[in-house]
Design a protein around this motif. Structure first.
Motif, PDB file in Angstrom:
ATOM      1  N   LEU A 409       0.549   6.096  -7.413  1.00  0.00           N
ATOM      2  CA  LEU A 409       0.553   5.343  -6.213  1.00  0.00           C
ATOM      3  C   LEU A 409       1.787   5.477  -5.187  1.00  0.00           C
ATOM      4  O   LEU A 409       2.819   5.570  -5.687  1.00  0.00           O
ATOM      5  N   ASP A 410       1.223   5.560  -4.004  1.00  0.00           N
ATOM      6  CA  ASP A 410       2.367   5.760  -3.129  1.00  0.00           C
ATOM      7  C   ASP A 410       2.800   4.521  -2.493  1.00  0.00           C
ATOM      8  O   ASP A 410       2.070   3.470  -2.048  1.00  0.00           O
ATOM      9  N   VAL A 411       3.829   4.185  -2.775  1.00  0.00           N
ATOM     10  CA  VAL A 411       4.630   2.666  -2.862  1.00  0.00           C
ATOM     11  C   VAL A 411       5.562   2.714  -1.725  1.00  0.00           C
ATOM     12  O   VAL A 411       5.899   1.823  -1.151  1.00  0.00           O
ATOM     13  N   SER A 412       5.770   3.961  -0.917  1.00  0.00           N
ATOM     14  CA  SER A 412       6.557   4.053   0.328  1.00  0.00           C
ATOM     15  C   SER A 412       5.997   3.065   1.547  1.00  0.00           C
ATOM     16  O   SER A 412       6.888   2.549   2.225  1.00  0.00           O
ATOM     17  N   GLY A 413       4.666   2.912   1.569  1.00  0.00           N
ATOM     18  CA  GLY A 413       4.286   2.259   2.756  1.00  0.00           C
ATOM     19  C   GLY A 413       3.388   0.829   2.170  1.00  0.00           C
ATOM     20  O   GLY A 413       2.606   0.480   3.002  1.00  0.00           O
ATOM     21  N   LEU A 414       3.859   0.719   0.772  1.00  0.00           N
ATOM     22  CA  LEU A 414       2.997  -0.526   0.358  1.00  0.00           C
ATOM     23  C   LEU A 414       3.363  -1.881   1.219  1.00  0.00           C
ATOM     24  O   LEU A 414       4.465  -2.327   1.007  1.00  0.00           O
ATOM     25  N   PRO A 415       2.523  -2.684   1.710  1.00  0.00           N
ATOM     26  CA  PRO A 415       2.909  -3.729   2.516  1.00  0.00           C
ATOM     27  C   PRO A 415       3.459  -4.838   1.481  1.00  0.00           C
ATOM     28  O   PRO A 415       2.881  -4.964   0.517  1.00  0.00           O
ATOM     29  N   ALA A 416       4.346  -5.814   2.097  1.00  0.00           N
ATOM     30  CA  ALA A 416       4.808  -6.800   1.057  1.00  0.00           C
ATOM     31  C   ALA A 416       3.649  -7.546   0.871  1.00  0.00           C
ATOM     32  O   ALA A 416       2.870  -7.988   1.679  1.00  0.00           O
ATOM     33  N   GLY A 417       3.653  -8.102  -0.575  1.00  0.00           N
ATOM     34  CA  GLY A 417       2.514  -8.998  -1.186  1.00  0.00           C
ATOM     35  C   GLY A 417       1.253  -8.393  -1.397  1.00  0.00           C
ATOM     36  O   GLY A 417       0.468  -8.821  -2.008  1.00  0.00           O
ATOM     37  N   MET A 418       1.292  -6.917  -0.918  1.00  0.00           N
ATOM     38  CA  MET A 418      -0.026  -6.146  -1.425  1.00  0.00           C
ATOM     39  C   MET A 418       0.251  -5.736  -2.748  1.00  0.00           C
ATOM     40  O   MET A 418       1.238  -4.897  -3.283  1.00  0.00           O
ATOM     41  N   ALA A 419      -0.837  -6.046  -3.636  1.00  0.00           N
ATOM     42  CA  ALA A 419      -0.955  -5.452  -5.086  1.00  0.00           C
ATOM     43  C   ALA A 419      -1.661  -4.447  -5.190  1.00  0.00           C
ATOM     44  O   ALA A 419      -3.013  -4.180  -4.679  1.00  0.00           O
ATOM     45  N   ALA A 420      -1.155  -3.189  -5.806  1.00  0.00           N
ATOM     46  CA  ALA A 420      -2.205  -2.202  -6.042  1.00  0.00           C
ATOM     47  C   ALA A 420      -1.915  -1.383  -7.334  1.00  0.00           C
ATOM     48  O   ALA A 420      -0.639  -1.131  -7.913  1.00  0.00           O
ATOM     49  N   SER A 456       6.389  -8.991 -15.833  1.00  0.00           N
ATOM     50  CA  SER A 456       7.024  -8.416 -14.326  1.00  0.00           C
ATOM     51  C   SER A 456       8.220  -8.123 -14.655  1.00  0.00           C
ATOM     52  O   SER A 456       9.251  -8.529 -15.365  1.00  0.00           O
ATOM     53  N   LEU A 457       8.433  -6.903 -14.029  1.00  0.00           N
ATOM     54  CA  LEU A 457       9.832  -6.228 -13.886  1.00  0.00           C
ATOM     55  C   LEU A 457       9.869  -5.590 -12.937  1.00  0.00           C
ATOM     56  O   LEU A 457       9.124  -5.026 -12.083  1.00  0.00           O
ATOM     57  N   ASP A 458      11.465  -4.960 -12.495  1.00  0.00           N
ATOM     58  CA  ASP A 458      11.448  -4.614 -11.350  1.00  0.00           C
ATOM     59  C   ASP A 458      11.116  -3.091 -11.358  1.00  0.00           C
ATOM     60  O   ASP A 458      11.327  -2.383 -12.236  1.00  0.00           O
ATOM     61  N   ALA A 459      10.335  -2.739 -10.004  1.00  0.00           N
ATOM     62  CA  ALA A 459       9.752  -1.307 -10.045  1.00  0.00           C
ATOM     63  C   ALA A 459      11.082  -0.291 -10.012  1.00  0.00           C
ATOM     64  O   ALA A 459      12.017  -0.339  -9.341  1.00  0.00           O
ATOM     65  N   PRO A 460      10.950   0.856 -10.725  1.00  0.00           N
ATOM     66  CA  PRO A 460      11.787   1.700 -10.708  1.00  0.00           C
ATOM     67  C   PRO A 460      11.938   2.635  -9.303  1.00  0.00           C
ATOM     68  O   PRO A 460      10.976   2.569  -8.508  1.00  0.00           O
ATOM     69  N   THR A 461      13.169   3.044  -9.059  1.00  0.00           N
ATOM     70  CA  THR A 461      13.225   3.666  -7.637  1.00  0.00           C
ATOM     71  C   THR A 461      12.650   5.347  -7.870  1.00  0.00           C
ATOM     72  O   THR A 461      12.903   5.763  -8.785  1.00  0.00           O
ATOM     73  N   SER A 462      11.902   5.709  -6.842  1.00  0.00           N
ATOM     74  CA  SER A 462      11.073   6.756  -6.904  1.00  0.00           C
ATOM     75  C   SER A 462      11.857   7.787  -5.886  1.00  0.00           C
ATOM     76  O   SER A 462      11.622   7.205  -4.473  1.00  0.00           O
ATOM     77  N   ALA A 463      12.187   9.105  -6.061  1.00  0.00           N
ATOM     78  CA  ALA A 463      12.423   9.882  -5.082  1.00  0.00           C
ATOM     79  C   ALA A 463      11.668  10.324  -4.146  1.00  0.00           C
ATOM     80  O   ALA A 463      11.726  10.388  -2.783  1.00  0.00           O
TER      81      ALA A 463
END
Length: 533
Positions: A409-420, A456-463
């Motif tokens: 999943l590309d999370v770089s441009g995932l809008p706030a509130g959008m679930a994917a 629910s947990l914090d999403a890890p940071t992805s390079a």
């Protein structure tokens, strides 16, 4: 030697004796021509079942020249009625749907498409529910088996429901529709009817005649799925009896025959000719095809015992043997035959092509918006479902109860509130899965339309701005979820979940990409892989 008292000379005697001796083998002799040895029947196909791996209930098969075509139930998944093609009856490819959009008169229950041909025309007789009304048998036609098919709407819509249409010409060459009245839906008997059709096959004419009824103990509450053929002066009807679907199913296959279409039907005293065995459960609802070598085969569905209801009813093939008394048998009445597929094929799509692979589905009436660009699938919900975190569903059939599904999943441009994310999807009211939303990774489940986030947990940071989501299914009914920023280190998200409530009675669980929660927004995925374990 004397002849009438005359002494013959020695030379004459020698010639006479020589003529009486048998001819030596070196002298050619005339022999009558020998008939050629009887032709040996071709060996049966080496079948490994299922030949239609995944949820392909109520399969119908048709041979046109050296090509084979098949269709199957789509139920509440769109597009409607997968259409498949094969060159050898064993290896099949989904080439598209019969209907890309639902027929305008209908609203659900897309069951039992029966492919047929008559005098150069091609038909599909199918079941669907009329808007605000009962189940109906309808018809669509095409100039070639691959379509496109033109819908002509319902042929018959009885109050109790009409399902499982089939085509046959009677002994006088009159075209008939044969179907089942769905009395079992109200705990009533289930007659099978026949009624003349117009020559173009799009209108019923005349009056209906009841030709069969569920009156044998093994048939239980119903007979259905009639498929008729003509052979050696007989009409044969292959049909299914008892409960088709779900954990308590006991479906089986019967056969009846008659010299005339509208009367005199007798059921095989050895019915059912096929029922469950150790490998396959609840076989039934099939059709007959004669291959290019003259062999007859039965294509039908059954649950694989190890995966049972979670995968759905898969397509199986068995050869039909005809006994001297004219009755057919299948695998010696030992249940489904052939080898059992050891490990189903994996599915993988990286969205690098501008066109998507065939076989993607979505809930009926809820088509998402999709596009593919630069190796990414963009997925967004229909406007009326935008607020739902799983408003967009884009799914694949599974073919095993044990599998691992992974998406990137590309999370770089995932809008706030959008679930994917990724889901095991039964229907819009019953599903479970994992998604990324507002910087969190959340495991959720939905049962009877009640949606609940469980972990629910914090999403890890992805390079690279992408997260990998993984869903692992065990025995088709328990699920675990994990997340990884780089595909090497995986973090489990939440406990193991039970999905025993997921499969609706008439279909299997799908693996789905999901998106929703924000109007006008989309999520982007760069792959989906489903690997049987």
């Amino acid at each position: 030697m004397r002849l009438r008292g005359v002494l013959l000379p020695a030379a004459v005697l020698s010639l006479t004796m020589l003529a009486a001796l048998p001819l030596p083998s070196c002298i050619p002799q005339s022999t009558p021509p020998q008939p050629p040895p009887p032709a040996q029947p071709p060996p049966p196909l080496e079948v490994t079942n299922p030949i239609l791996s995944g949820d392909f209930a109520d399969p119908s098969v048709l041979r046109v020249g050296e090509d084979y075509w098949a269709a199957a139930t789509s139920s509440e998944w769109a597009p409607h009625f997968p259409l498949l093609h094969s060159k050898d009856l064993l290896h099949w490819e989904v080439v598209g749907p019969i209907f890309q959009t639902a027929p305008t008169w209908s609203e659900g229950n897309y069951w039992a498409p029966e492919l047929a041909q008559d005098k150069g025309r091609y038909f599909v007789f199918y079941t669907a529910r009329q808007k605000g009304g009962p189940l109906c048998v309808a018809v669509a036609t095409a100039a070639q088996p691959s379509g496109p098919y033109t819908d002509h709407g319902p042929l018959v819509c009885q109050e109790l429901g009409s399902i499982d249409g089939a085509l046959i010409r009677d002994e006088n060459d009159t075209l008939y529709l044969v179907w089942k009245e769905d009395g079992n839906s109200r705990s009533l008997p289930t007659p099978i009817w026949a009624q003349p059709l117009s020559e173009d096959g799009t209108r019923l004419i005349g009056a209906p005649t009841q030709i069969l009824m569920n009156d044998s103990p093994w048939e239980g509450q119903l007979v259905e799925g009639p498929h008729l053929i003509k052979r050696n002066g007989w009409f044969y009807m292959f049909y299914a009896g008892s409960a088709c679907c779900g954990r308590d199913c006991n479906y089986a296959v019967g056969v009846a025959r008659s010299r005339k279409l509208l009367g005199g039907w007798e059921k095989n005293p050895l019915n059912p000719i096929m029922k469950s065995n150790e490998s396959w459960k609840c076989p039934g609802h099939g059709s007959v095809v004669t291959d290019t070598q003259g062999r007859d085969y039965f294509l039908y569905h059954a649950y694989r015992a190890t995966d049972f209801v979670y995968v759905g009813r898969q397509g199986l093939l068995d050869e039909i043997q005809w006994a001297e008394d004219g009755w057919p048998t299948i695998n010696g009445r030992r249940g489904p035959g052939g080898k059992v597929l050891a490990k189903p094929a994996a599915f993988s799509e990286d969205f690098t092509s501008s066109s998507l692979a065939t076989g993607w589905v979505w809930p009926n009436g809820r088509q998402p918006t999709t596009s593919v660009e630069a190796g990414l699938l963009s997925l967004s919900p229909p406007a009326d479902r935008a607020a739902d975190p799983i408003g967009a569903v884009f799914a694949r059939s599974t073919n095993a109860g044990n599998y691992t599904a992974e998406t990137v999943l590309d999370v770089s441009g995932l809008p706030a509130g959008m679930a994917a994310g990724l889901s095991a999807f039964g229907d819009p009211e019953n599903a479970l899965g994992v998604y990324v939303r507002s910087g969190k990774v959340e495991v959720w489940h939905r049962e009877r339309n009640t949606h609940e986030v469980l972990t629910s947990l914090d999403a890890p940071t992805s390079a690279d701005g992408k997260l990998r989501l993984r869903m692992t299914a065990k025995d088709g009914q328990t699920y675990r979820f994990a997340v990884s920023p780089e595909d090497t280190t995986w973090t489990e998200v939440g406990p193991e979940l039970s999905g025993a409530y997921l499969p609706p009675w008439d279909r299997g669980v799908r693996v789905a990409l999901t998106a929703g929660g924000v109007a006008g927004a989309s999520a982007r995925f760069d792959s989906l892989r489903i690997t049987p374990n």
